[in-house]
Motif scaffolding. Structure first.
Motif, mmCIF file in Angstrom:
data_model
loop_
_atom_site.group_PDB
_atom_site.id
_atom_site.type_symbol
_atom_site.label_atom_id
_atom_site.label_comp_id
_atom_site.label_asym_id
_atom_site.label_seq_id
_atom_site.Cartn_x
_atom_site.Cartn_y
_atom_site.Cartn_z
ATOM 1 N N THR A 20 48.043 32.506 34.146
ATOM 2 C CA THR A 20 47.486 32.858 35.300
ATOM 3 C C THR A 20 47.755 34.239 35.860
ATOM 4 O O THR A 20 47.123 34.998 36.310
ATOM 5 N N VAL A 24 45.471 37.507 36.495
ATOM 6 C CA VAL A 24 45.503 38.473 37.718
ATOM 7 C C VAL A 24 45.696 39.778 37.315
ATOM 8 O O VAL A 24 45.093 40.847 37.795
ATOM 9 N N ASP A 27 42.511 41.092 36.251
ATOM 10 C CA ASP A 27 41.303 41.449 37.355
ATOM 11 C C ASP A 27 41.640 42.703 37.937
ATOM 12 O O ASP A 27 40.631 43.294 38.440
ATOM 13 N N ARG A 28 43.086 42.931 37.840
ATOM 14 C CA ARG A 28 43.547 44.330 38.832
ATOM 15 C C ARG A 28 43.495 45.663 37.793
ATOM 16 O O ARG A 28 43.642 46.518 38.247
ATOM 17 N N LEU A 68 51.818 41.802 43.937
ATOM 18 C CA LEU A 68 50.693 41.235 43.779
ATOM 19 C C LEU A 68 50.276 40.890 45.136
ATOM 20 O O LEU A 68 48.940 40.565 45.389
ATOM 21 N N ILE A 70 50.670 38.039 46.077
ATOM 22 C CA ILE A 70 50.263 36.492 46.071
ATOM 23 C C ILE A 70 51.607 35.793 46.351
ATOM 24 O O ILE A 70 52.825 35.808 45.955
#
Length: 371
Positions: A20, A24, A27-28, A68, A70
């Motif tokens: 995961t 992430v 994606d960034r 992040l 998150i």
């Protein structure tokens, strides 16, 4: 597949939280090196997390949240699920070694009574049995350890120690659901005459709730357990704690007089035995110890006063006809306030009347499943 069997998907390999994290970062457009620098952590640590070789600690999760955005609980949750799943997969591998041992327990019979879930999967049987016994290994079953010192199984009968352990365990499971007051010996002794008067009730649905309620007030959990074929037990008595005892009765008893004698016998064990004792009464085992004789005498005298019983025997000897004995027993039972079937059972046991003279004896009509 059995009707009650459900299939749950268990992955063969757990998915690490690092996968995961890798998504992430991708994606960034952030590399592992940049992420490590932002965290102030070695690249080796981040690479280990991504590959599932390094765990995400609570401290690391907080740092992930800072960089992040998150929440830390998300990363902590992923890590906890990952570790749990790894352990579950490992446990299932260990279950293979327990399959043969699990076959000694009467799983099909237990499932028919609803004690465990119906299944044909050997691994699920292992898992369900371990859950039933509340252990991680069959060698850790507490009831089995205690039972080994309680009695020896005769080779004359088709007994199964695992079946007996299973029956006893079911009683413990059911007793845990029964709330009782602290054990009170005085209150129990005072209750005996009222229990004796309950012998006039011949319907289990009416009798059992009252019995459970009254005994619970004295600190005793009364459970009635379906019989297992290779566990020919009449009853068992033991202590959960110094303040709570179990009386576990078997559904083998159809004749009410035998049920009542057995129940009072177990109460005798509670009153006369040590609280550390683990008593199991097997159907075909006649134990002639002084304690058993003492308890049997206690029960016989409680149900039928000895002097009154002698008078009854003298009257029966003077009668002779079937109808005469029938009327005599009914009259006697009414005078002493007990069910006449109990008197007939006692007379048959003492060989004072023929075994086929089952006048006034009543059979309990038990439900197939015990609630």
């Amino acid at each position: 597949m059995d009707n009650n069997e459900t299939t749950a998907y268990v992955p063969t390999e757990p998915i690490a939280p690092g996968e995961t994290l890798s998504e992430v970062l991708g994606d960034r457009g952030m590399t592992q090196l940049e992420f490590a620098n932002r965290l102030g952590r070695p690249l080796k640590t981040i690479n280990g997390i991504v590959k599932g070789k390094t765990s995400i600690t609570p401290e690391t999760a907080l740092q992930f949240e800072q960089v992040l955005g998150i929440p830390a609980y998300f990363w902590n949750g992923l890590e906890a699920q990952f570790q749990e799943l790894k352990l579950r997969i490992e446990s299932r591998k260990q279950y293979y070694a327990l399959i043969e041992q699990s076959k000694t327990y009467p799983y099909k019979e237990m499932a028919n009574w609803g004690w465990v879930t119906q299944t044909r999967d050997p691994l699920k049987k292992v898992e369900n049995l371990l859950r039933f016994f509340a252990v991680t290994n069959f060698n850790n079953i507490i009831e089995e350890v205690k039972l080994q010192g309680a009695f020896r199984i005769s080779t004359k009968y088709q007994y199964s120690f695992p079946a007996i352990v299973s029956w006893v365990r079911k009683g413990a499971v059911d007793a845990e659901r029964i709330t009782t007051e602290s054990f009170d010996e005085k209150k129990l002794k005072e209750l005996l005459p009222n229990l004796r008067s309950m012998t006039l009730l011949s319907t289990p649905s009416e009798l059992m709730p009252r019995l459970r309620e009254e005994l619970a007030k004295c600190g005793i959990a009364l459970v009635v357990t379906q019989s297992l074929k290779k566990a020919p037990i009449s009853a068992s008595t033991r202590w959960i704690s110094p303040d709570k005892a179990i009386i576990q009765m078997s559904l083998r008893w159809a004749w009410t007089d035998i049920f009542w004698f057995s129940l009072f016998h177990e109460i005798g064990h509670i009153l006369l035995d040590n609280k550390k004792d683990f008593n199991v009464d097997l159907l075909n085992e006649k134990i002639d110890s002084e304690r058993e004789k003492q308890i049997d005498t206690f029960v016989a005298n409680m149900l039928i006063p000895p002097q009154r019983y002698k008078e009854l025997i003298a009257e029966i000897d003077a009668v002779g006809s079937f109808d005469g004995i029938y009327d005599l027993v009914k009259s006697f039972a009414k005078r002493i306030g007990i069910h006449p079937g109990i008197i007939v059972g006692r007379l048959q046991h003492d060989k004072k009347i023929r075994q086929d003279m089952n006048i006034t004896r009543v059979r309990f009509m038990w439900k197939k499943r015990n609630s």
